[in-house]
Enzyme design. Structure first.
Site, PDB file in Angstrom:
ATOM      1  NE  ARG A  38      46.225 -22.572  -0.159  1.00 35.37           N
ATOM      2  CZ  ARG A  38      45.549 -23.713   1.124  1.00 35.37           C
ATOM      3  NH1 ARG A  38      44.986 -24.749   0.620  1.00 35.37           N
ATOM      4  NH2 ARG A  38      45.762 -23.419   2.304  1.00 35.37           N
ATOM      5  CG  HIS A  42      50.701 -24.588   0.531  1.00 38.51           C
ATOM      6  ND1 HIS A  42      49.706 -24.983   1.307  1.00 38.51           N
ATOM      7  CD2 HIS A  42      50.432 -23.087   0.494  1.00 38.51           C
ATOM      8  CE1 HIS A  42      48.790 -24.001   1.812  1.00 38.51           C
ATOM      9  NE2 HIS A  42      49.348 -22.964   1.343  1.00 38.51           N
ATOM     10  CG  HIS A 153      44.632 -14.966  -1.756  1.00 36.03           C
ATOM     11  ND1 HIS A 153      44.720 -14.478  -0.654  1.00 36.03           N
ATOM     12  CD2 HIS A 153      45.070 -16.178  -1.995  1.00 36.03           C
ATOM     13  CE1 HIS A 153      45.367 -15.470   0.091  1.00 36.03           C
ATOM     14  NE2 HIS A 153      45.647 -16.416  -0.802  1.00 36.03           N
ATOM     15  CB  THR A 154      43.354 -12.525  -8.602  1.00 35.33           C
ATOM     16  OG1 THR A 154      42.378 -12.159  -9.675  1.00 35.33           O
ATOM     17  CG2 THR A 154      44.616 -13.302  -9.355  1.00 35.33           C
ATOM     18  CD1 TRP A 169      40.629 -12.972  -0.825  1.00 32.44           C
ATOM     19  CD2 TRP A 169      40.731 -14.957  -1.568  1.00 32.44           C
ATOM     20  NE1 TRP A 169      41.344 -13.919   0.061  1.00 32.44           N
ATOM     21  CE2 TRP A 169      41.457 -15.118  -0.526  1.00 32.44           C
ATOM     22  CE3 TRP A 169      40.493 -16.217  -2.519  1.00 32.44           C
ATOM     23  CZ2 TRP A 169      41.721 -16.293  -0.061  1.00 32.44           C
ATOM     24  CZ3 TRP A 169      40.895 -17.177  -2.138  1.00 32.44           C
ATOM     25  CH2 TRP A 169      41.544 -17.522  -0.935  1.00 32.44           C
ATOM     26  CB  THR A 170      37.993 -11.671  -7.569  1.00 30.20           C
ATOM     27  OG1 THR A 170      38.466 -13.097  -8.054  1.00 30.20           O
ATOM     28  CG2 THR A 170      39.468 -11.158  -6.892  1.00 30.20           C
ATOM     29  CG  ASP A 177      41.213  -9.711 -12.728  1.00 27.51           C
ATOM     30  OD1 ASP A 177      41.385  -9.985 -11.706  1.00 27.51           O
ATOM     31  OD2 ASP A 177      39.938  -9.841 -13.388  1.00 27.51           O
ATOM     32  CG  ASP A 199      43.227 -11.577   1.819  1.00 26.03           C
ATOM     33  OD1 ASP A 199      44.344 -11.737   1.444  1.00 26.03           O
ATOM     34  OD2 ASP A 199      42.278 -12.301   2.074  1.00 26.03           O
TER      35      ASP A 199
HETATM   36  C1  HEM Z   1      43.736 -20.205  -0.530  1.00 23.82           C
HETATM   37  C2  HEM Z   1      45.716 -18.124   3.272  1.00 23.82           C
HETATM   38  C3  HEM Z   1      49.464 -16.444   0.388  1.00 23.82           C
HETATM   39  C4  HEM Z   1      47.409 -18.659  -3.545  1.00 23.82           C
HETATM   40  C5  HEM Z   1      44.117 -19.923   0.339  1.00 23.82           C
HETATM   41  C6  HEM Z   1      43.315 -20.276   1.714  1.00 23.82           C
HETATM   42  C7  HEM Z   1      43.898 -19.642   2.729  1.00 23.82           C
HETATM   43  C8  HEM Z   1      45.025 -18.722   2.346  1.00 23.82           C
HETATM   44  C9  HEM Z   1      43.435 -19.609   4.149  1.00 23.82           C
HETATM   45  C10 HEM Z   1      41.718 -21.165   1.566  1.00 23.82           C
HETATM   46  C11 HEM Z   1      42.256 -22.642   1.579  1.00 23.82           C
HETATM   47  C12 HEM Z   1      40.903 -23.371   1.363  1.00 23.82           C
HETATM   48  O1  HEM Z   1      40.024 -23.341   2.344  1.00 23.82           O
HETATM   49  O2  HEM Z   1      40.918 -23.942   0.444  1.00 23.82           O
HETATM   50  C13 HEM Z   1      46.876 -17.478   2.845  1.00 23.82           C
HETATM   51  C14 HEM Z   1      47.919 -16.619   3.497  1.00 23.82           C
HETATM   52  C15 HEM Z   1      48.682 -15.902   2.675  1.00 23.82           C
HETATM   53  C16 HEM Z   1      48.396 -16.544   1.488  1.00 23.82           C
HETATM   54  C17 HEM Z   1      47.582 -16.261   5.067  1.00 23.82           C
HETATM   55  C18 HEM Z   1      49.606 -15.114   3.036  1.00 23.82           C
HETATM   56  C19 HEM Z   1      50.111 -13.864   2.342  1.00 23.82           C
HETATM   57  C20 HEM Z   1      49.189 -17.011  -0.863  1.00 23.82           C
HETATM   58  C21 HEM Z   1      50.310 -16.597  -2.100  1.00 23.82           C
HETATM   59  C22 HEM Z   1      49.588 -17.302  -3.021  1.00 23.82           C
HETATM   60  C23 HEM Z   1      48.235 -17.895  -2.699  1.00 23.82           C
HETATM   61  C24 HEM Z   1      51.469 -15.923  -1.790  1.00 23.82           C
HETATM   62  C25 HEM Z   1      50.124 -17.563  -4.342  1.00 23.82           C
HETATM   63  C26 HEM Z   1      50.852 -16.851  -4.989  1.00 23.82           C
HETATM   64  C27 HEM Z   1      46.321 -19.250  -3.124  1.00 23.82           C
HETATM   65  C28 HEM Z   1      45.126 -19.717  -3.983  1.00 23.82           C
HETATM   66  C29 HEM Z   1      44.159 -20.106  -3.151  1.00 23.82           C
HETATM   67  C30 HEM Z   1      44.622 -19.882  -1.796  1.00 23.82           C
HETATM   68  C31 HEM Z   1      45.164 -19.682  -5.590  1.00 23.82           C
HETATM   69  C32 HEM Z   1      42.819 -20.865  -3.626  1.00 23.82           C
HETATM   70  C33 HEM Z   1      43.035 -22.147  -3.865  1.00 23.82           C
HETATM   71  C34 HEM Z   1      41.851 -23.105  -4.160  1.00 23.82           C
HETATM   72  O3  HEM Z   1      40.836 -22.322  -4.701  1.00 23.82           O
HETATM   73  O4  HEM Z   1      41.328 -24.207  -3.726  1.00 23.82           O
HETATM   74  N1  HEM Z   1      45.098 -19.045   0.946  1.00 23.82           N
HETATM   75  N2  HEM Z   1      47.496 -17.474   1.512  1.00 23.82           N
HETATM   76  N3  HEM Z   1      48.058 -17.752  -1.315  1.00 23.82           N
HETATM   77  N4  HEM Z   1      45.857 -19.162  -1.958  1.00 23.82           N
HETATM   78 FE1  HEM Z   1      46.433 -18.270  -0.421  1.00 23.82          FE
END
Ligand code: HEM
Length: 241
Positions: A38, A42, A153-154, A169-170, A177, A199
């Protein structure tokens, strides 16, 4: 102001390899692959292809919460000559690799920016397909990139105190995966699993849905496309030295 990087300097390249090994150990022992991915996303996802502003330039280091929870400082302290921009993108690549995902080609040489991008450049999870396109097209990315990268989000979960959303998500949020896509298509999927409005937009929009179906069925294709899209994301606005 940008700090220059001797990207082809053998000493810098050697330090990159040392950082890669440190990141592998750190990410596996601390189980912090999701937050590392993440962090990389970001930093890169602020890019504007018209003005060439933003992109993977280390400016996310000004976001203390994300940076601290990712433990990335530990590695920066041991390898001070590596730019933040390279470190975060390398961490993203390693996070995907150590959790069982595809190998993503990594080329060092990113410069750090002293300037933080304005707020509101990353997607808002409460919106739909049009918003996703507005944000990712601004970066110069495509529909295929949107769906493939959403497969990130896997890994990981949402935290109510951070985003107001809750859950993973999973079923195995530390394994990279294609289960994110399988769960999206599952009509009676586990109600505890998270589906953000963005999603759900991937299933509601017919052009996005084509890729979701493909990736749910064929993990090799997902891995190939993901690796290509992730590399693109990690190199937005990057002019090779
Ligand atoms: C977590 C939104 C795209 C990787 C999150 C969270 C939100 C979010 C709301 C939860 C944050 C939290 O409460 O800790 C979005 C939106 C996207 C997007 C609207 C638009 C498509 C992506 C992309 C990646 C990504 C492109 C990486 C290639 C992650 C990961 C987490 C996460 C790995 C988990 C972080 C953790 O476990 O602390 N995202 N995301 N996201 N996002 Fe996304």
């Amino acid at each position: 102001m940008m700090a220059g990087v001797p990207a082809k300097d053998p000493k810098y390249l050697k330090e990159i390899e040392r950082s890669r090994r440190d990141l592998r150990a750190l990410i596996s022992t601390k189980n912090c692959a999701p937050i590392m991915l993440r962090l990389a996303w970001h930093d890169a996802g602020t890019y504007d292809s018209k003005t060439k502003i933003g992109g993977p330039n280390g400016s996310i280091r000004h976001d203390h919460e994300l940076r601290h929870s990712a433990n990335s400082e530990e590695v920066k302290t041991r390898h001070p000559q590596i730019t933040y921009a390279d470190l975060y993108q390398l961490a993203g690549v390693v996070a995907v690799e150590v959790t069982g995902g595809p190998t993503i080609d990594f080329v060092p040489g990113r410069k750090d920016s002293e300037v933080s991008p304005e707020e509101g450049r990353l997607p808002d999870a409460n919106q739909g397909a049009k918003h996703l396109r507005d944000i990712f097209y601004r970066m110069g990315l495509s529909d295929k990139d949107i769906v493939a990268l959403s497969g990130g989000h896997t890994l990981g979960r949402a935290h109510p105190e951070r985003s107001g959303f809750e859950g993973a998500w999973t079923k195995d949020p530390l394994k990279f995966d294609n289960s994110y896509f399988k769960e999206l298509l599952e009509s009676d999927s586990d109600p505890d699993l998270l589906k953000l409005p963005t999603d759900k937009a991937l299933v509601e929009d017919p052009k996005f849905l084509r890729y979701v179906e493909l990736y749910a069925k064929d993990e090799d294709t997902f891995f190939r496309d993901y690796a290509a899209s992730h590399k693109k994301l990690s190199e937005l606005g990057f002019i090779w030295p």
